[in-house]
Enzyme design. Structure first.
Site, PDB file in Angstrom:
ATOM      1  CB  SER A 158      -0.633  -0.016   1.022  1.00  0.00           C
ATOM      2  OG  SER A 158      -0.975   1.637   1.972  1.00  0.00           O
ATOM      3  CE1 TYR A 172      -4.231  -2.739   5.039  1.00  0.00           C
ATOM      4  CE2 TYR A 172      -3.404  -1.026   4.349  1.00  0.00           C
ATOM      5  CZ  TYR A 172      -3.792  -1.454   4.328  1.00  0.00           C
ATOM      6  OH  TYR A 172      -4.263  -1.347   2.665  1.00  0.00           O
TER       7      TYR A 172
HETATM    8  P1  NAD Z   1     -11.707  -5.919  -0.296  1.00  0.00           P
HETATM    9  O1  NAD Z   1     -11.766  -5.910   0.872  1.00  0.00           O
HETATM   10  O2  NAD Z   1     -12.978  -5.468  -1.543  1.00  0.00           O
HETATM   11  O3  NAD Z   1     -10.949  -7.160  -0.633  1.00  0.00           O
HETATM   12  C1  NAD Z   1     -10.258  -8.112   0.038  1.00  0.00           C
HETATM   13  C2  NAD Z   1     -10.596  -9.615  -0.025  1.00  0.00           C
HETATM   14  O4  NAD Z   1      -9.987 -10.001   0.570  1.00  0.00           O
HETATM   15  C3  NAD Z   1     -12.514  -9.834  -0.018  1.00  0.00           C
HETATM   16  O5  NAD Z   1     -13.011 -10.207  -0.348  1.00  0.00           O
HETATM   17  C4  NAD Z   1     -12.244 -10.640   1.126  1.00  0.00           C
HETATM   18  O6  NAD Z   1     -12.659 -11.707   1.256  1.00  0.00           O
HETATM   19  C5  NAD Z   1     -10.760 -11.568   1.072  1.00  0.00           C
HETATM   20  N1  NAD Z   1     -10.337 -12.030   2.276  1.00  0.00           N
HETATM   21  C6  NAD Z   1      -9.974 -11.089   3.147  1.00  0.00           C
HETATM   22  N2  NAD Z   1      -9.783 -12.554   4.539  1.00  0.00           N
HETATM   23  C7  NAD Z   1      -8.780 -13.173   3.750  1.00  0.00           C
HETATM   24  C8  NAD Z   1      -8.203 -14.536   4.827  1.00  0.00           C
HETATM   25  N3  NAD Z   1      -7.603 -14.117   5.571  1.00  0.00           N
HETATM   26  N4  NAD Z   1      -7.772 -14.899   3.123  1.00  0.00           N
HETATM   27  C9  NAD Z   1      -7.785 -14.819   1.837  1.00  0.00           C
HETATM   28  N5  NAD Z   1      -9.127 -14.288   1.407  1.00  0.00           N
HETATM   29  C10 NAD Z   1      -8.723 -13.174   2.459  1.00  0.00           C
HETATM   30  O7  NAD Z   1     -10.180  -5.109  -0.690  1.00  0.00           O
HETATM   31  P2  NAD Z   1      -9.359  -4.192  -1.895  1.00  0.00           P
HETATM   32  O8  NAD Z   1      -9.680  -2.762  -1.683  1.00  0.00           O
HETATM   33  O9  NAD Z   1      -9.786  -5.455  -3.075  1.00  0.00           O
HETATM   34  O10 NAD Z   1      -8.001  -4.858  -1.292  1.00  0.00           O
HETATM   35  C11 NAD Z   1      -7.614  -5.408  -1.897  1.00  0.00           C
HETATM   36  C12 NAD Z   1      -5.652  -5.905  -1.373  1.00  0.00           C
HETATM   37  O11 NAD Z   1      -5.171  -4.477  -1.647  1.00  0.00           O
HETATM   38  C13 NAD Z   1      -5.660  -5.570   0.159  1.00  0.00           C
HETATM   39  O12 NAD Z   1      -4.178  -6.687   0.049  1.00  0.00           O
HETATM   40  C14 NAD Z   1      -6.013  -4.253   0.911  1.00  0.00           C
HETATM   41  O13 NAD Z   1      -5.501  -4.296   2.114  1.00  0.00           O
HETATM   42  C15 NAD Z   1      -5.025  -3.636  -0.669  1.00  0.00           C
HETATM   43  N6  NAD Z   1      -5.242  -2.055  -0.525  1.00  0.00           N
HETATM   44  C16 NAD Z   1      -6.583  -1.664  -0.639  1.00  0.00           C
HETATM   45  C17 NAD Z   1      -6.638   0.179  -0.980  1.00  0.00           C
HETATM   46  C18 NAD Z   1      -7.878   0.406  -1.093  1.00  0.00           C
HETATM   47  O14 NAD Z   1      -7.921   1.935  -1.819  1.00  0.00           O
HETATM   48  N7  NAD Z   1      -8.820  -0.033  -1.590  1.00  0.00           N
HETATM   49  C19 NAD Z   1      -5.266   0.946  -1.059  1.00  0.00           C
HETATM   50  C20 NAD Z   1      -3.919   0.118  -0.624  1.00  0.00           C
HETATM   51  C21 NAD Z   1      -3.717  -1.355  -0.638  1.00  0.00           C
END
Ligand code: NAD
Length: 272
Positions: A158, A172
């Site tokens: 991130s 986080y």
């Molecule tokens: P999201 O919550 O929409 O999707 C994450 C998915 O991971 C979900 O479908 C959830 O069920 C799954 N998950 C959670 N725990 C799990 C586990 N133990 N095993 C397997 N699957 C699991 O989130 P997103 O926004 O699509 O984020 C995806 C990645 O991007 C994450 O690593 C997040 O930290 C990172 N990220 C997101 C943002 C943002 O603004 N959305 C910014 C920086 C980084």
């Protein structure tokens, strides 16, 4: 070569593929000719996500599996499933991650929140890398199918792993810093085996969760004022960067902190 599909025949796994960035990446991978295994801890959402891919790309080879990335047996079974079905693994997108609603500062973050965050965001990425490397070591180049030996692993960090945030989420932020450091070392250790590792660093994405939280103009502007482009990112913009890192178009890109954040990290004060 015009019209070339960038992931043709490549076997790709996406963790956390039930929604968000994972689902968007599944769609982009299928559009680029990949054979896609979506996995998620939520078995219902990942089965639905696979149906969405099949309905948009009826010719694509798509599978789904329930997998909790914090459990090594689940991660091994996920990798084994792709290899048994398609004979190899070319790409792993280690995308699953959480930001716990009770994550806070050094004083107020509970140990159980810290431990759960590290178990999924850090240990889950390690397990994925471990079992993907073991599978990718078996890959042989296949010129007819346009496949190379080795593979590409993309770990999701991130922008907060590069910058601090004044809105505390210590578990986080620490977990994503660990992903960056782990990715760099893996890139060094496995580079000569033809296995590339890169860390995707998304900026804030316009997700329903974030928008529901930033539900006043003041809260929105508190974030947007720091972004040179004056807007949040879209999940599909992350997915397109992942296609590049997964494909042979990025064949000499290894060990990077690949920032897809609209320039947020580069900014002291924005233009207006
Ligand atoms: P999201 O919550 O929409 O999707 C994450 C998915 O991971 C979900 O479908 C959830 O069920 C799954 N998950 C959670 N725990 C799990 C586990 N133990 N095993 C397997 N699957 C699991 O989130 P997103 O926004 O699509 O984020 C995806 C990645 O991007 C994450 O690593 C997040 O930290 C990172 N990220 C997101 C943002 C943002 O603004 N959305 C910014 C920086 C980084």
């Amino acid at each position: 070569m015009p019209g070339r599909l960038r992931l043709n025949n490549k076997v790709c796994i996406i963790t956390g593929g039930g929604g968000g960035i994972g689902l968007e990446t599944g769609l982009q991978f299928a559009a680029e000719g990949a054979r896609v295994l979506l996995s998620d801890i939520n078995g219902t959402s990942v089965a639905k996500a696979a149906e969405i891919l099949r309905s948009q790309f009826p010719d694509a080879e798509v599978d789904s599996v329930k997998c909790d990335v914090s459990k090594e047996a689940d991660v091994k079974a996920m990798v084994d499933r792709a290899v048994e079905k398609w004979g190899r693994l070319d790409v792993l997108f280690n995308n699953a991650g959480i930001m716990h609603s009770a994550d806070d500062d050094a004083i107020n973050t509970e140990e159980k929140v810290w431990d759960l965050t590290q178990a999924i965001n850090v240990k889950g990425v390690w397990y994925g890398c471990k079992h993907a490397v073991l599978a990718m070591r078996q890959n042989k180049a296949d010129e007819e199918k346009g496949l190379s030996a080795g593979g590409s692993i993309i770990n999701v960090a991130s922008f907060v792993a590069i910058m601090g945030a004044a809105t505390p989420q210590l578990a986080y932020t620490a977990s994503k810093g660990a992903v960056l450091a782990m990715t760099r070392e893996l890139a060094m250790v496995h580079g000569r085996e033809g296995i590339r590792f890169n860390a995707l660093c998304p900026g804030p994405i316009r997700t329903p969760l974030l928008m529901d939280y930033l539900n006043t103009p003041e809260l929105l502007n508190r974030r947007l004022v720091h972004n040179p482009m004056g807007r949040f990112g879209e999940a599909v913009e992350q997915a397109k960067a992942v296609v590049f890192l997964a494909s042979d178009d990025s064949s000499y890109i290894n060990g990077t902190d690949f920032l897809v954040d609209g320039g947020l990290h580069a900014c002291y004060v924005t233009a207006s």
